[in-house]
Design a protein around this motif. Structure first.
Motif, mmCIF file in Angstrom:
data_model
loop_
_atom_site.group_PDB
_atom_site.id
_atom_site.type_symbol
_atom_site.label_atom_id
_atom_site.label_comp_id
_atom_site.label_asym_id
_atom_site.label_seq_id
_atom_site.Cartn_x
_atom_site.Cartn_y
_atom_site.Cartn_z
ATOM 1 N N ARG A 157 -19.977 -22.133 86.811
ATOM 2 C CA ARG A 157 -19.881 -23.502 87.317
ATOM 3 C C ARG A 157 -18.790 -24.251 86.569
ATOM 4 N NH1 ARG A 157 -25.975 -25.709 87.045
ATOM 5 N NH2 ARG A 157 -25.850 -24.647 85.035
ATOM 6 N N TRP A 165 -15.412 -25.734 85.184
ATOM 7 C CA TRP A 165 -14.073 -25.205 84.931
ATOM 8 C C TRP A 165 -14.039 -23.681 85.030
ATOM 9 C CZ3 TRP A 165 -9.651 -27.694 84.939
ATOM 10 C CH2 TRP A 165 -9.631 -29.055 84.677
ATOM 11 N N TRP A 225 -13.783 -22.683 88.659
ATOM 12 C CA TRP A 225 -12.396 -22.873 89.127
ATOM 13 C C TRP A 225 -11.517 -21.715 88.648
ATOM 14 C CZ3 TRP A 225 -10.409 -25.987 92.657
ATOM 15 C CH2 TRP A 225 -11.107 -27.120 93.025
ATOM 16 N N HIS A 226 -11.689 -21.352 87.397
ATOM 17 C CA HIS A 226 -10.883 -20.279 86.815
ATOM 18 C C HIS A 226 -11.154 -18.955 87.539
ATOM 19 C CE1 HIS A 226 -8.491 -18.411 83.661
ATOM 20 N NE2 HIS A 226 -9.426 -17.477 83.496
ATOM 21 N N THR A 274 -10.006 -19.346 91.695
ATOM 22 C CA THR A 274 -8.544 -19.429 91.882
ATOM 23 C C THR A 274 -7.851 -18.204 91.303
ATOM 24 O OG1 THR A 274 -8.381 -20.777 89.856
ATOM 25 C CG2 THR A 274 -8.414 -21.946 91.968
ATOM 26 N N ILE A 310 -3.780 -24.148 88.121
ATOM 27 C CA ILE A 310 -5.233 -24.333 88.069
ATOM 28 C C ILE A 310 -5.880 -23.210 87.257
ATOM 29 C CG2 ILE A 310 -7.354 -24.344 89.448
ATOM 30 C CD1 ILE A 310 -5.721 -25.699 91.685
ATOM 31 N N SER A 328 -7.460 -24.303 83.664
ATOM 32 C CA SER A 328 -8.904 -24.064 83.528
ATOM 33 C C SER A 328 -9.167 -23.052 82.427
ATOM 34 C CB SER A 328 -9.492 -23.596 84.857
ATOM 35 O OG SER A 328 -8.890 -22.381 85.283
#
Length: 481
Positions: free
Chosen positions: A254, A256, A259-260, A263, A466, A470
Motif C-alpha cells: 500500500r 508508496w 506505487w513503486h 509502476t 514515479i 517512490s
C-alpha cells in the motif's frame, strides 16, 4: 533442500534490490529528470552555423601566400587533414590540421606562424560576432565546466569574452590561434546544471580524467542495471493476477510501496532497456567499432597525398568567410562558405564554379575500400533509420556507397562537395539500435510526427520518475527504521 534454496535465493534477491536500490533510486530519478531537460537544451558547443556567422569576409587581396606556400611554411610533408583560409580579425590566415591532431595557423600575408594572440586581438575577434554589443574580457582559463573535453586541448588556454548581449553570451577564444572554440549563453549554462551535467555525471574534476570518468559511468550504470533486473524479478514474484491478495489487489503493498511495485511493473521494460543502453554509451570493452574514417581510406579517396595544391593564385575574388582546399579523386577543389552557410565549389585550376559529377564521386568511392566491391549506389533524399537529423545536422541528399567487405561498410558522401561525411559498418548499425533506439527512442515514425516523440519520451520519463521517487521514499523509511 530445493525449497530451502529457493527461499534463500528469494531472501537475497529482495535484500539486493532493497539495499542497493536505496542509493541507486536517487541516480534513476536524477537521470529521468535530467533526460527530459536534455531533450530541449543541449550541452554547449559551437555549431558550424554559429562559427561561420562570427567570421568576417575574406580579404582576398591581402592573401598573398598560396596554399602551397602555407604548407611549406608549416613544414608539411604530406597533404594536411584540413587546410582552410579565413580571417583572424583583419588578417587572412591559413589554418592547418594534420593527421596527428596538431594544428597550426599561418599568416596568408607574410607566412609567419601565429602561435599566440593578445587580449586586444581576442576582443577584436569577439567584436565581429553578430551578438556582440559591448565585449569585455572576463578571464583567461585553461579548462572549465563547458570546455572540459579533450577536443579543445590543442586550443587551450582561452580568453573568456563576455559579449554583453541580453542572452549573456560568452566566447572561448584560443590564445594560441584566435579561433572561436566555443560559445555559451545564460540559458545553456543554467539548464545544463539540471540536464547534461547530472545526466552524464559531468563535473569538471571528474570529466577531465577521461579513463576515470568512463569507469564511473560503467560501474554506476552497471550497478543500476542490476537493480533494474532484480526489481523486475521481485515485482513479478510479488504480483498475483489470478489468486489475488485479501484486498483484491494484485500487489500486497500500500501507499508508496504500491506505487513503486505497480509502476515498476508497467515501466520495468523501458527502465531496463534504457539503463542497458546507457551502459553501452561508453562502449564497454570497445565492443563496437570506431566511428571515425581511417586516414588511409580518405587519402585514397582524395587521390593526392603530397603537400601541394594545384590552384590558380590569387583565386578570383569570391565572397566568402571561409575557403577550404581539398582533393577528390585527384581533382583540387576550393569549397567556400558564406556567412549564411551557403557553399560554393570552385575548380581550383580556374577559380570558377564547378559541379561534381556523381559518376566521378562513385569512382572515387571505389578507392575507399579497394579490396572490396562497391555493390550498391544509393542517393538518399530523405531520412532513414541510419541517416537522420535528430539532435544533429544531416545533409540531404546524400550518397551512400555500400560495400561487400566483412564489416558490410556503408560510406556517406556529399554530392555537393564530395566530402566523406561518415561511415557505418554492421557493428555501428547494431550500436544504433542498441543505444540510440533504446536510449533516445529515435524511431522515424515518432520523429516524423513530432511532438509524438516528445509525448512518448516524457510519459515514459514520468513513469520512471514515479518508480524512482517512490523507491527513494520507501528506502528512506527503511533506513529510518
Amino acid at each position: 533442500m530445493p525449497l530451502r534454496l529457493n527461499r534463500t535465493f528469494r531472501h537475497w534477491l529482495y535484500l539486493t534490490h532493497r539495499w542497493i536500490g536505496i542509493v541507486t533510486c536517487l541516480f534513476f530519478a536524477m537521470w529521468f529528470i535530467s533526460g527530459v531537460v536534455m531533450m530541449y537544451v543541449a550541452f554547449p558547443g559551437l555549431s558550424d552555423k554559429e562559427r561561420l556567422a562570427a567570421l568576417p569576409d575574406i580579404a582576398w587581396e591581402k592573401a598573398t601566400l598560396s596554399p602551397d606556400d602555407a604548407m611549406k611554411a608549416a613544414g608539411s610533408t604530406r597533404y594536411p587533414r584540413e587546410l582552410r583560409l579565413m580571417m583572424l580579425a583583419d588578417e587572412p590566415v591559413y589554418r592547418l590540421g594534420d593527421w596527428s591532431g596538431k594544428r597550426q595557423t599561418i599568416s596568408a600575408v607574410d607566412g609567419r606562424a601565429i602561435t599566440e594572440i593578445s587580449g586586444q586581438q581576442a576582443l577584436a575577434i569577439a567584436a565581429m560576432h553578430p551578438a556582440s554589443k559591448s565585449p569585455r574580457f572576463e578571464e583567461m582559463i585553461d579548462r572549465d565546466q563547458w570546455s572540459v573535453v579533450a577536443r579543445y586541448d590543442p586550443l587551450r588556454p582561452f580568453y573568456l569574452i563576455n559579449l554583453g548581449d541580453d542572452a549573456g553570451t560568452k566566447l572561448y577564444i584560443s590564445s594560441r590561434s584566435g579561433e572561436i572554440a566555443l560559445d555559451t549563453d545564460r540559458t545553456e549554462r543554467v539548464w545544463n546544471w539540471l540536464g547534461s551535467i547530472p545526466h552524464w555525471i559531468y563535473p569538471t574534476i571528474l570529466r577531465q580524467d577521461q579513463p576515470l570518468w568512463r569507469q564511473v559511468i560503467l560501474w554506476s550504470s552497471g550497478i543500476c542495471l542490476v537493480v533494474g533486473i532484480t526489481g523486475i524479478w521481485v515485482g513479478i514474484l510479488r504480483m498475483r493476477l489470478k489468486r489475488r491478495y485479501a484486498n483484491g489487489n494484485i500487489t500486497p503493498y500500500r501507499g508508496w510501496m504500491a506505487w513503486h511495485h505497480i509502476t515498476g511493473l508497467i515501466a520495468g521494460a523501458f527502465i531496463l532497456t534504457w539503463m542497458f543502453s546507457g551502459w553501452l554509451s561508453v562502449n564497454p570493452g570497445n565492443f563496437f567499432a570506431d566511428r571515425n574514417t581511417a586516414r588511409e581510406m580518405l587519402q585514397r579517396y582524395a587521390g593526392h597525398d603530397a603537400a601541394t595544391f594545384a590552384a590558380k593564385w590569387p583565386i578570383a575574388h569570391h565572397p566568402a568567410v571561409e575557403a577550404r582546399f581539398t582533393w577528390v579523386d585527384g581533382m583540387p577543389l576550393v569549397i567556400t562558405n558564406s556567412r549564411s552557410g551557403e557553399r560554393t565549389v570552385l575548380d581550383a585550376a580556374t577559380g570558377t564554379a564547378a559541379v561534381l559529377p556523381q559518376d566521378r564521386l562513385w569512382t572515387a568511392a571505389t578507392k575507399l575500400l579497394p579490396r572490396s566491391q562497391l555493390t550498391d549506389k544509393i542517393e538518399l533524399k530523405e531520412p532513414d533509420f541510419y541517416w537522420y537529423a535528430h539532435h544533429r545536422d544531416r545533409e540531404f541528399p546524400v550518397l551512400r556507397a555500400v560495400f561487400n567487405d566483412d564489416a558490410q561498410t556503408w560510406i556517406h558522401i556529399s554530392p555537393v562537395t564530395g566530402d566523406v561525411l561518415g561511415h557505418v559498418d554492421s557493428s555501428r548499425r547494431t550500436y544504433r539500435w542498441m543505444f540510440n533506439a533504446l536510449h533516445s527512442l529515435d524511431f522515424q515514425l515518432l520523429l516524423k510526427y513530432r511532438p509524438a516523440w516528445d509525448i512518448v519520451v516524457i510519459l515514459l520519463s514520468i513513469l520512471g520518475c514515479i518508480v524512482s521517487i517512490s523507491g527513494v521514499v520507501v528506502g528512506w523509511r527503511y533506513l529510518k527504521r
